[in-house]
Design an enzyme around this catalytic site. Structure first.
Site, PDB file in Angstrom:
ATOM      1  N   GLY A  12       0.830  -1.209   0.000  1.00  0.00           N
ATOM      2  CA  GLY A  12       0.000   0.000   0.000  1.00  0.00           C
ATOM      3  C   GLY A  12       0.857   1.248   0.000  1.00  0.00           C
ATOM      4  O   GLY A  12       0.503   2.271   0.591  1.00  0.00           O
ATOM      5  N   ALA A  14       1.459   3.492  -2.067  1.00  0.00           N
ATOM      6  CA  ALA A  14       0.938   4.740  -2.644  1.00  0.00           C
ATOM      7  C   ALA A  14      -0.110   5.387  -1.742  1.00  0.00           C
ATOM      8  O   ALA A  14      -0.592   6.480  -2.048  1.00  0.00           O
ATOM      9  CB  ALA A  14       0.314   4.459  -4.011  1.00  0.00           C
ATOM     10  N   ASP A 160      -3.785   2.171  19.547  1.00  0.00           N
ATOM     11  CA  ASP A 160      -4.684   2.197  20.714  1.00  0.00           C
ATOM     12  C   ASP A 160      -3.870   2.448  21.989  1.00  0.00           C
ATOM     13  O   ASP A 160      -4.281   3.213  22.860  1.00  0.00           O
ATOM     14  CB  ASP A 160      -5.424   0.854  20.842  1.00  0.00           C
ATOM     15  CG  ASP A 160      -6.088   0.460  19.542  1.00  0.00           C
ATOM     16  OD1 ASP A 160      -7.153   0.990  19.231  1.00  0.00           O
ATOM     17  OD2 ASP A 160      -5.506  -0.366  18.806  1.00  0.00           O
ATOM     18  N   HIS A 188      -8.236  -4.679  17.661  1.00  0.00           N
ATOM     19  CA  HIS A 188      -8.154  -3.262  17.280  1.00  0.00           C
ATOM     20  C   HIS A 188      -9.538  -2.851  16.759  1.00  0.00           C
ATOM     21  O   HIS A 188      -9.800  -2.855  15.565  1.00  0.00           O
ATOM     22  CB  HIS A 188      -7.079  -3.058  16.212  1.00  0.00           C
ATOM     23  CG  HIS A 188      -7.073  -1.661  15.657  1.00  0.00           C
ATOM     24  ND1 HIS A 188      -6.865  -0.545  16.436  1.00  0.00           N
ATOM     25  CD2 HIS A 188      -7.285  -1.196  14.401  1.00  0.00           C
ATOM     26  CE1 HIS A 188      -6.932   0.536  15.685  1.00  0.00           C
ATOM     27  NE2 HIS A 188      -7.196   0.175  14.453  1.00  0.00           N
TER      28      HIS A 188
HETATM   29  N1  LIG Z   1      -4.307  -0.996  12.649  1.00  0.00           N
HETATM   30  C1  LIG Z   1      -4.423   0.323  12.747  1.00  0.00           C
HETATM   31  O1  LIG Z   1      -4.253   0.905  13.854  1.00  0.00           O
HETATM   32  C2  LIG Z   1      -4.759   1.174  11.550  1.00  0.00           C
HETATM   33  C3  LIG Z   1      -4.685   2.584  11.650  1.00  0.00           C
HETATM   34  C4  LIG Z   1      -4.990   3.345  10.515  1.00  0.00           C
HETATM   35  C5  LIG Z   1      -5.363   2.732   9.337  1.00  0.00           C
HETATM   36  N2  LIG Z   1      -5.417   1.385   9.265  1.00  0.00           N
HETATM   37  C6  LIG Z   1      -5.774   0.685   8.029  1.00  0.00           C
HETATM   38  O2  LIG Z   1      -4.652   0.714   7.130  1.00  0.00           O
HETATM   39  C7  LIG Z   1      -5.117   0.511   5.793  1.00  0.00           C
HETATM   40  C8  LIG Z   1      -4.495   1.535   4.838  1.00  0.00           C
HETATM   41  O3  LIG Z   1      -4.937   2.828   5.174  1.00  0.00           O
HETATM   42  P1  LIG Z   1      -4.569   4.093   4.242  1.00  0.00           P
HETATM   43  O4  LIG Z   1      -5.193   5.253   4.921  1.00  0.00           O
HETATM   44  O5  LIG Z   1      -3.116   4.132   3.919  1.00  0.00           O
HETATM   45  O6  LIG Z   1      -5.421   3.736   2.937  1.00  0.00           O
HETATM   46  P2  LIG Z   1      -5.254   4.312   1.441  1.00  0.00           P
HETATM   47  O7  LIG Z   1      -6.527   4.005   0.728  1.00  0.00           O
HETATM   48  O8  LIG Z   1      -4.757   5.711   1.465  1.00  0.00           O
HETATM   49  O9  LIG Z   1      -4.085   3.398   0.859  1.00  0.00           O
HETATM   50  C9  LIG Z   1      -4.248   2.021   0.694  1.00  0.00           C
HETATM   51  C10 LIG Z   1      -3.265   1.599  -0.360  1.00  0.00           C
HETATM   52  O10 LIG Z   1      -3.309   0.176  -0.426  1.00  0.00           O
HETATM   53  C11 LIG Z   1      -3.250  -0.184  -1.777  1.00  0.00           C
HETATM   54  N3  LIG Z   1      -3.731  -1.542  -1.983  1.00  0.00           N
HETATM   55  C12 LIG Z   1      -4.991  -1.992  -2.123  1.00  0.00           C
HETATM   56  N4  LIG Z   1      -5.018  -3.315  -2.326  1.00  0.00           N
HETATM   57  C13 LIG Z   1      -3.728  -3.722  -2.325  1.00  0.00           C
HETATM   58  C14 LIG Z   1      -3.093  -4.984  -2.500  1.00  0.00           C
HETATM   59  N5  LIG Z   1      -3.797  -6.088  -2.734  1.00  0.00           N
HETATM   60  N6  LIG Z   1      -1.751  -5.033  -2.419  1.00  0.00           N
HETATM   61  C15 LIG Z   1      -1.024  -3.921  -2.195  1.00  0.00           C
HETATM   62  N7  LIG Z   1      -1.561  -2.699  -2.034  1.00  0.00           N
HETATM   63  C16 LIG Z   1      -2.904  -2.602  -2.090  1.00  0.00           C
HETATM   64  C17 LIG Z   1      -4.079   0.888  -2.489  1.00  0.00           C
HETATM   65  O11 LIG Z   1      -3.842   0.928  -3.888  1.00  0.00           O
HETATM   66  C18 LIG Z   1      -3.601   2.133  -1.763  1.00  0.00           C
HETATM   67  O12 LIG Z   1      -2.433   2.676  -2.365  1.00  0.00           O
HETATM   68  C19 LIG Z   1      -6.656   0.578   5.884  1.00  0.00           C
HETATM   69  O13 LIG Z   1      -7.186  -0.735   5.917  1.00  0.00           O
HETATM   70  C20 LIG Z   1      -6.895   1.278   7.207  1.00  0.00           C
HETATM   71  O14 LIG Z   1      -8.169   0.978   7.736  1.00  0.00           O
HETATM   72  C21 LIG Z   1      -5.110   0.597  10.341  1.00  0.00           C
HETATM   73  O1  LIG Z   2     -10.475   3.623  12.572  1.00  0.00           O
HETATM   74  C1  LIG Z   2     -10.068   3.323  11.445  1.00  0.00           C
HETATM   75  O2  LIG Z   2     -10.783   2.828  10.559  1.00  0.00           O
HETATM   76  C2  LIG Z   2      -8.617   3.586  11.126  1.00  0.00           C
HETATM   77  C3  LIG Z   2      -7.714   3.085  12.183  1.00  0.00           C
HETATM   78  O3  LIG Z   2      -7.942   1.733  12.474  1.00  0.00           O
HETATM   79  C4  LIG Z   2      -7.770   3.918  13.457  1.00  0.00           C
HETATM   80  O4  LIG Z   2      -7.906   3.358  14.538  1.00  0.00           O
HETATM   81  O5  LIG Z   2      -7.596   5.149  13.356  1.00  0.00           O
END
Ligand SMILES: NC(=O)c1ccc[n+]([C@@H]2O[C@H](COP(=O)([O-])OP(=O)(O)OC[C@H]3O[C@@H](n4cnc5c(N)ncnc54)[C@H](O)[C@@H]3O)[C@@H](O)[C@H]2O)c1
Ligand SMILES: O=C(O)C[C@H](O)C(=O)O
Length: 328
Positions: A12, A14, A160, A188
């Site tokens: 991901g 990008a 968290d 989470h």
């Molecule tokens: N665990 C946590 O605490 C936490 C916190 C924030 C966000 N997140 C999660 O992280 C993820 C990414 O968030 P973001 O804001 O960067 O999203 P985003 O949409 O800005 O970026 C996601 C990227 O993943 C790419 N992608 C999609 N499918 C893919 C694949 N099969 N292989 C490789 N790349 C792929 C997309 O093209 C995009 O560039 C989301 O699922 C979000 O919910 C988790």
């Molecule tokens: O809440 C979301 O969907 C994004 C991320 O997991 C967060 O906790 O900020």
């Protein structure tokens, strides 16, 4: 003498978390200021031009520790010989969704990537799943990688943990850095259980300092649990810089150690605290020599047990919902 470079895959690349993460890894914030890195960046084919743009910016930073960058849409290439893999690439939720609503959209990504890690990564690889729902996606990836040690797979509860630290600091009026022995149990998701019963500030009990169970149950826990949604509401986008920061904290502590301090990691349970084995569950851990260890023997009172059961039940339901992806 210069250390050999470590290979770090980021999926991901990008995306918005990628944009906050890559520059900090290349700057040595994650693996150390003396540790050269090679970045192996994965995204889907249509996103590769955007990844190239990010790489142009990485080049323009002239980071002394950045020894190479690979750009690819092929998981096997991205994970070839990697030491660390940050699985960020996945769809984020939008307003009104819960993270588990993403299971259908995102779960399948992690079977493919788990298998690609199994076949290509170093046997000692450290995997952190950030893409939501992070615990269950990490479980899917681990189950798809039978030749790797299950302890190679972790999920991110550090955001968290950091959110809970900030709320406790604000409530007590003490600096974040003075708080020790905080823990976040479970998934989470809003069901996670942030637990300051064992926390101390300069040796004194945080629970005694706060002495307000009503605040704990009705203000602190909902604030930490729903913080992601509050950020989506305010920003129109899910958290990115704080998520990237938490990912850096998680991997840095895993690789470089915590000097006995507690941190929270989502890890495959070893059965401790009655959590079924291999469930990706947030536990208090310490890290040393590249390994994490669950803090054992903590007393679980009735309120805590109830909260732990709620978050565990949610994880069991999510697991049931992805059985078909794992051919079970
Ligand atoms: N665990 C946590 O605490 C936490 C916190 C924030 C966000 N997140 C999660 O992280 C993820 C990414 O968030 P973001 O804001 O960067 O999203 P985003 O949409 O800005 O970026 C996601 C990227 O993943 C790419 N992608 C999609 N499918 C893919 C694949 N099969 N292989 C490789 N790349 C792929 C997309 O093209 C995009 O560039 C989301 O699922 C979000 O919910 C988790
Ligand atoms: O809440 C979301 O969907 C994004 C991320 O997991 C967060 O906790 O900020």
């Amino acid at each position: 003498m210069t250390k050999p470079a470590m290979r770090v895959a980021v999926t991901g690349a990008a995306g918005q978390i990628g944009y906050s993460l890559l520059f900090r890894i290349a700057n040595g914030d994650m693996l150390g200021k003396d540790q050269p890195v090679i970045l192996q960046l994965l995204d889907i084919t249509p996103a590769l031009p955007a990844v190239k743009g990010v790489v142009m910016e990485l080049e323009d930073c002239a980071f002394p520790l950045l020894q190479g960058v690979v750009i690819t849409d092929d998981p096997a290439t991205a994970f070839k010989d990697v030491d660390v893999a940050l699985l960020v690439g996945a769809r984020p939720r939008s307003k009104g969704m819960e993270r588990k609503d993403l299971l259908e959209a995102n779960g399948a990504i992690f079977t493919v990537q788990g298998k690609a890690l199994n076949d290509n990564a170093k046997r000692s690889v450290k995997v952190l799943v950030v893409g939501n729902p992070a615990n269950t996606n990490a479980y899917i990836a681990q189950q798809s990688a039978p030749d790797l040690d299950p302890n190679c797979f972790t999920s991110m509860l550090r955001l968290d943990h950091n959110r809970a630290l900030s709320q406790v600091a604000a409530k007590t009026g003490k600096p974040v850095a003075s708080i020790e022995k905080l823990a976040v149990w479970g998934n989470h998701s809003p069901t996670m259980y942030a637990d300051y019963r064992f926390a101390t500030i300069d040796g004194a009990s945080v629970k005694d300092m706060i002495n307000d169970q009503e605040w704990n149950a009705n203000t602190f826990l909902p604030t930490v649990g729903k913080r992601g949604a509050a950020i989506i509401e305010a920003r129109g986008l899910s958290s990115a810089a704080s998520a990237a920061n938490a990912a850096i904290d998680h991997v840095r502590d895993w690789v470089l150690g915590t000097n006995g301090k507690w941190v929270t990691m989502g890890i495959p349970s070893d059965g401790s605290y009655g959590i079924p084995e291999k469930t990706q569950f947030g536990f208090p851990v310490t890290c040393a020599n590249g390994k994490f260890e669950i803090v054992k023997g903590l007393e679980i009172d009735a309120f805590s047990q109830e909260r732990i059961n709620i978050t565990l039940n949610e994880l069991m339901e999510e697991r049931e919902g992805v059985k078909h992806l794992l051919g079970k």
